[in-house]
Design a protein around this motif. Structure first.
Motif, PDB file in Angstrom:
ATOM      1  N   GLU A  73       0.845  -1.169  -0.003  1.00  0.00           N
ATOM      2  CA  GLU A  73       0.086  -0.075   0.114  1.00  0.00           C
ATOM      3  C   GLU A  73       0.706   1.234   0.060  1.00  0.00           C
ATOM      4  N   CYS A  74       2.112   1.183   0.021  1.00  0.00           N
ATOM      5  CA  CYS A  74       2.954   2.269   0.020  1.00  0.00           C
ATOM      6  C   CYS A  74       3.019   3.035  -1.318  1.00  0.00           C
ATOM      7  N   PHE A  75       3.319   4.224  -1.361  1.00  0.00           N
ATOM      8  CA  PHE A  75       3.310   5.139  -2.520  1.00  0.00           C
ATOM      9  C   PHE A  75       3.867   6.566  -2.046  1.00  0.00           C
ATOM     10  N   GLY A 117      -0.718  10.541  -5.258  1.00  0.00           N
ATOM     11  CA  GLY A 117      -1.143   9.209  -5.216  1.00  0.00           C
ATOM     12  C   GLY A 117      -1.126   8.533  -6.800  1.00  0.00           C
ATOM     13  N   TYR A 170       0.126   5.236  -6.821  1.00  0.00           N
ATOM     14  CA  TYR A 170      -0.366   4.076  -6.085  1.00  0.00           C
ATOM     15  C   TYR A 170      -0.776   2.910  -6.747  1.00  0.00           C
ATOM     16  N   ARG A 171      -0.147   1.656  -6.221  1.00  0.00           N
ATOM     17  CA  ARG A 171      -0.895   0.684  -6.819  1.00  0.00           C
ATOM     18  C   ARG A 171      -1.093  -0.519  -5.740  1.00  0.00           C
ATOM     19  N   GLY A 172      -1.799   0.162  -4.902  1.00  0.00           N
ATOM     20  CA  GLY A 172      -2.352  -0.744  -3.671  1.00  0.00           C
ATOM     21  C   GLY A 172      -3.539  -1.347  -4.261  1.00  0.00           C
ATOM     22  N   ARG A 197      -6.986   4.373  -8.395  1.00  0.00           N
ATOM     23  CA  ARG A 197      -6.032   4.827  -9.246  1.00  0.00           C
ATOM     24  C   ARG A 197      -6.235   6.433  -9.590  1.00  0.00           C
ATOM     25  N   PRO A 247      -5.927   9.203  -5.547  1.00  0.00           N
ATOM     26  CA  PRO A 247      -6.423   7.893  -6.216  1.00  0.00           C
ATOM     27  C   PRO A 247      -7.985   8.146  -5.944  1.00  0.00           C
ATOM     28  N   VAL A 288      -6.364   6.063   0.535  1.00  0.00           N
ATOM     29  CA  VAL A 288      -5.593   5.208   0.635  1.00  0.00           C
ATOM     30  C   VAL A 288      -4.251   5.351   1.734  1.00  0.00           C
ATOM     31  N   PRO A 301       1.235   9.318   1.799  1.00  0.00           N
ATOM     32  CA  PRO A 301       2.435   8.927   1.248  1.00  0.00           C
ATOM     33  C   PRO A 301       3.312   8.521   2.139  1.00  0.00           C
ATOM     34  N   SER A 318       5.978  -2.839  -4.727  1.00  0.00           N
ATOM     35  CA  SER A 318       4.939  -2.144  -4.913  1.00  0.00           C
ATOM     36  C   SER A 318       5.403  -1.157  -5.969  1.00  0.00           C
TER      37      SER A 318
END
Length: 259
Positions: free
Chosen positions: A61-63, A68, A71-73, A114, A123, A140, A143, A152
């Protein structure tokens, strides 16, 4: 009921078309779609191992970017608790936020939040709350820098730039061979390809698990009906993620990307 002859039963059991179908995890997810660099909605199920690494199931879940965009969570609901619509779906909301328009934005056959354009403050997603709320931002978290052990960010998923032009060669029924260009229009979640050479009288579309070619006079109607009855002049032998990667042996043709 009559019992089929033993020879017929044996032939059916060894029919390569049947064996190819049975070898897939489900009928509409060919094995070559898994771990191919694109998150396919049809393969993003447990029976197909969630499309391998393509659908971000192993991402953390990190970005790091404040909006975001990286973000790829796996948050799949908005701040108000509304369930997200999958990016590869065009219902209940029709949209242009597709992997073909934003190939590096982490989109595809999943419904995780996203920020494809990076224009929003964080996101977000289209919701399934039709017709009340089209889209909302998601929560989300804040950061935070990802450490080296966390699979991630953008590097966690394979990305590819899809071809914009591809060619169908051979001697086909209704003279469907030629060079085709990817369009922004979608049928059943995949792009329509319009022929540009030798003329514009044909187009390629995806419908019911196969790529199909038919006359451009039916393009508008099939687009409006999301494929309708899938009527076509010729069709591919399989349902590869891209039509130029499919087999066209039954139509007497071969396909390849041009650029």
């Amino acid at each position: 009921l009559a019992t089929p002859p033993a020879a017929a039963t044996a032939a059916a059991a060894t029919d390569p078309r049947r064996l190819q179908w049975e070898d897939n995890c489900v009928y509409n997810c060919p094995n070559e779609w898994i771990d191919d660099g694109a998150c396919d909605l049809e393969c993003n199920i447990e029976a197909c191992h969630w499309d391998g690494r393509d659908c971000f199931h192993d991402a953390s879940e990190c970005f790091e970017q404040s909006n975001g965009a990286d973000y790829r969570g796996k948050v799949d609901h908005t701040k108000s608790g509304r369930t997200c619509q999958a990016w590869a779906e065009q219902m209940p909301w029709h949209h242009t936020m597709t992997v073909f328009d934003y190939p590096d934005a982490g989109l595809g056959g999943h419904n995780y939040c996203r920020n494809p354009t990076g224009r929003e403050s964080g996101p977000w997603c289209y919701t399934t709350d039709y017709p009340d709320v089209e889209w909302e931002e998601c929560d989300v978290g804040e950061p935070k820098k990802c450490d080296a052990s966390e699979p991630s960010l953008i590097a966690s998923a394979q990305t590819r730039a899809p071809a914009q032009y591809a060619k169908l060669d051979g001697r086909t029924y209704a003279k469907c061979e030629g060079t085709y260009k990817r369009s922004d229009d979608l049928i059943q979640g995949k792009p329509i390809w319009d022929r540009i050479d030798p003329d514009s009288s044909r187009f390629i579309f995806f419908c019911s698990g196969k790529w199909r070619v038919t006359g451009s006079q039916w393009r508008e109607g099939l687009l409006a009906e999301n494929g309708g009855s899938c009527g076509s002049f010729i069709s591919s032998d399989d349902g590869a993620a891209e039509w130029y990667a499919a087999k066209w042996d039954g139509a007497g043709a071969v396909a390849a990307a041009v650029a």
